[in-house]
Design an enzyme around this catalytic site. Sequence first.
Site, PDB file in Angstrom:
ATOM      1  N   ASP A  20      50.513  19.115  40.649  1.00 19.78           N
ATOM      2  CA  ASP A  20      49.308  19.155  40.067  1.00 19.78           C
ATOM      3  C   ASP A  20      49.420  20.597  39.391  1.00 19.78           C
ATOM      4  O   ASP A  20      48.568  21.573  39.502  1.00 19.78           O
ATOM      5  CB  ASP A  20      48.588  19.314  41.410  1.00 19.78           C
ATOM      6  CG  ASP A  20      47.058  19.248  41.069  1.00 19.78           C
ATOM      7  OD1 ASP A  20      46.579  18.632  39.869  1.00 19.78           O
ATOM      8  OD2 ASP A  20      46.054  19.362  42.158  1.00 19.78           O
ATOM      9  N   LYS A  43      41.843  29.582  52.652  1.00 20.27           N
ATOM     10  CA  LYS A  43      41.780  28.284  52.278  1.00 20.27           C
ATOM     11  C   LYS A  43      41.327  27.124  53.144  1.00 20.27           C
ATOM     12  O   LYS A  43      42.325  27.044  54.202  1.00 20.27           O
ATOM     13  CB  LYS A  43      43.053  27.872  51.305  1.00 20.27           C
ATOM     14  CG  LYS A  43      42.902  26.284  50.889  1.00 20.27           C
ATOM     15  CD  LYS A  43      43.901  26.070  49.715  1.00 20.27           C
ATOM     16  CE  LYS A  43      44.030  24.786  49.157  1.00 20.27           C
ATOM     17  NZ  LYS A  43      45.049  24.605  48.221  1.00 20.27           N
TER      18      LYS A  43
HETATM   19  P1  ADP Z   1      42.503  22.807  45.783  1.00 22.76           P
HETATM   20  O1  ADP Z   1      43.613  22.358  46.554  1.00 22.76           O
HETATM   21  O2  ADP Z   1      40.996  22.275  46.403  1.00 22.76           O
HETATM   22  O3  ADP Z   1      42.370  22.339  44.376  1.00 22.76           O
HETATM   23  P2  ADP Z   1      43.262  25.569  45.163  1.00 22.76           P
HETATM   24  O4  ADP Z   1      44.165  26.064  46.156  1.00 22.76           O
HETATM   25  O5  ADP Z   1      43.588  25.175  43.860  1.00 22.76           O
HETATM   26  O6  ADP Z   1      42.143  24.471  45.952  1.00 22.76           O
HETATM   27  O7  ADP Z   1      41.942  26.796  45.016  1.00 22.76           O
HETATM   28  C1  ADP Z   1      40.848  26.177  44.534  1.00 22.76           C
HETATM   29  C2  ADP Z   1      40.404  27.474  43.712  1.00 22.76           C
HETATM   30  O8  ADP Z   1      40.183  28.696  44.634  1.00 22.76           O
HETATM   31  C3  ADP Z   1      41.253  28.173  42.691  1.00 22.76           C
HETATM   32  O9  ADP Z   1      40.989  27.221  41.549  1.00 22.76           O
HETATM   33  C4  ADP Z   1      41.013  29.727  42.532  1.00 22.76           C
HETATM   34  O10 ADP Z   1      39.855  29.884  41.772  1.00 22.76           O
HETATM   35  C5  ADP Z   1      40.552  29.828  43.882  1.00 22.76           C
HETATM   36  N1  ADP Z   1      41.872  30.413  44.678  1.00 22.76           N
HETATM   37  C6  ADP Z   1      42.544  29.757  45.555  1.00 22.76           C
HETATM   38  N2  ADP Z   1      43.493  30.466  46.095  1.00 22.76           N
HETATM   39  C7  ADP Z   1      43.211  31.795  45.776  1.00 22.76           C
HETATM   40  C8  ADP Z   1      43.602  33.161  46.197  1.00 22.76           C
HETATM   41  N3  ADP Z   1      45.001  33.182  46.729  1.00 22.76           N
HETATM   42  N4  ADP Z   1      43.214  34.147  45.493  1.00 22.76           N
HETATM   43  C9  ADP Z   1      42.075  33.832  44.738  1.00 22.76           C
HETATM   44  N5  ADP Z   1      41.596  32.897  44.392  1.00 22.76           N
HETATM   45  C10 ADP Z   1      41.976  31.687  44.997  1.00 22.76           C
HETATM   46 MG    MG Z   2      43.827  23.261  42.811  1.00 20.36          MG
END
Ligand code: ADP
Ligand code: MG
Length: 465
Positions: A226, A121
């Site tokens: 959130d 991320k």
């Molecule tokens: P933000 O803080 O920008 O909302 P998120 O952590 O919610 O970011 O991640 C955005 C998207 O990425 C999630 O909705 C999911 O689909 C995907 N995602 C995030 N972390 C993971 C993970 N560990 N494994 C698989 N998909 C992930």
């Molecule tokens: Mg998110």
Amino acid sequence: MKLDVDVLRYLTKEDFRVLTAVEMGMRNHEIVPAELVERIAALKHGGTYKVMKNLLKHKLLHHDASKYDGFRLTYLGYDFLAIKTLVNRGVFSAVGRQLGVGKESDIFEVATEDGTVMAMKLHRLGRTSFRAVKSKRDYLKHRSSFNWLYLSRLAALREFSFMKALEEHGFPVPNAVDCNRHCVIMSLVPGYPLVQVKQLENPETVFNTIIGLVVRLAEHGLIHCDFNEFNIMIDDDEKVTMIDFPQMVSVSHRNAQMYFDRDVECVFKFFSKRFNMSFHECTADIDGTAVDTDDSGRPSFTSIAKDTGFLDKELSASGFTRKDQEEIAKFIEGGIKKDANSDDEDTEDDEHISVLNEANTMGVDSLHVADQHDEQVEPEGNVRTCEAGPSSEPENEDGSNEEGDNETVNNDNDAELEKRLNKVRRRAVTAARGGRKTFASRNTYKDKGGKSSNSSKIQRQLSSW
Ligand code: ADP
Ligand code: MG
């Protein structure tokens, strides 16, 4: 945002040295004067300018002449620094397809040599509004200068710290693997975000599990803030995993009740709409624990026994300083006091830059030295205190281990040298601020002919660096 890792493979040691120099300059400068970059990078034969031109071409640096002439890292440049550090540490060796685009992040697959796939991320604060638009406006209004990269790094470290702590307390979260700068490496969650799920075999069980998580979080002193269908992942067996933690607040926050109720409300609303659930018959027995609820079946915040010290404890255990906490909390919550730091830049500069120059003088890779020194002033998103990654430390150019070298640097209190270096630095900054253009004009480095990469190019082995 594109992440053309192809470019990464062709970047030289000098490229990274200059990128790192700009990053260091940005600790105290929104825009880093070219001369300062040159001083910090300390490349032989004035090679810095040529390198900078290349970095501009690939959009890893941005030229800014709005206040005075200088440069700053782009998110792409910051991405490359983080990726390179993590690859050098052996955390992963390849970047794969993009998994998701969050509100303020990009998520990619990464893989290790042995084929284990994880999620990376990359935090990108400032890309869209952060949670509450008003908070951000307040934040920016009272800042004379701000640095999105710095805030993204704090957000990543905060998220990593929470993920680790929650995992240790048995919460269903991804496994927190490592963190560097604005980048968090975690296990790949199987399944999909709940928002994509049209049907559930046992919606009530899933619902109770999710509400149970909100309650358990509060018992541990935390509110997600959130907690919605975008941040809850669900697999084929209807197992729930929660993600996305940088904005969590303590139950002792003045608006805790409101945030808690809002998280609960999001879940109730979603299940009511998507799965036609009604909640009158919902028992107070959530996730196996009796919880007081109001008439509508919603858990009551006031009746939860809460551990209020959890958040502070976990954050400080991860190397998060109080200053960091305050800084990111201001951003998240919008509780902004007037920031009067615009004129103290020089004092701070002296302290920071002398360290960096000293490091260069000692022939040590400045990136690594800065990581260590920063523990007192500004930790480098390099969370060794909550080490989860591989133990092998990257080696410096001369093959020496960074810890040993740092000790030498730390112990070296040569006041004379420091004074001399400060003088040099001040001269460089003054020259740059005086409007002396040290680099070609804007148009020369605009990447007019640059081709954008397509996503198929992303799959690249990076281990060849
Ligand atoms: P933000 O803080 O920008 O909302 P998120 O952590 O919610 O970011 O991640 C955005 C998207 O990425 C999630 O909705 C999911 O689909 C995907 N995602 C995030 N972390 C993971 C993970 N560990 N494994 C698989 N998909 C992930
Ligand atoms: Mg998110």
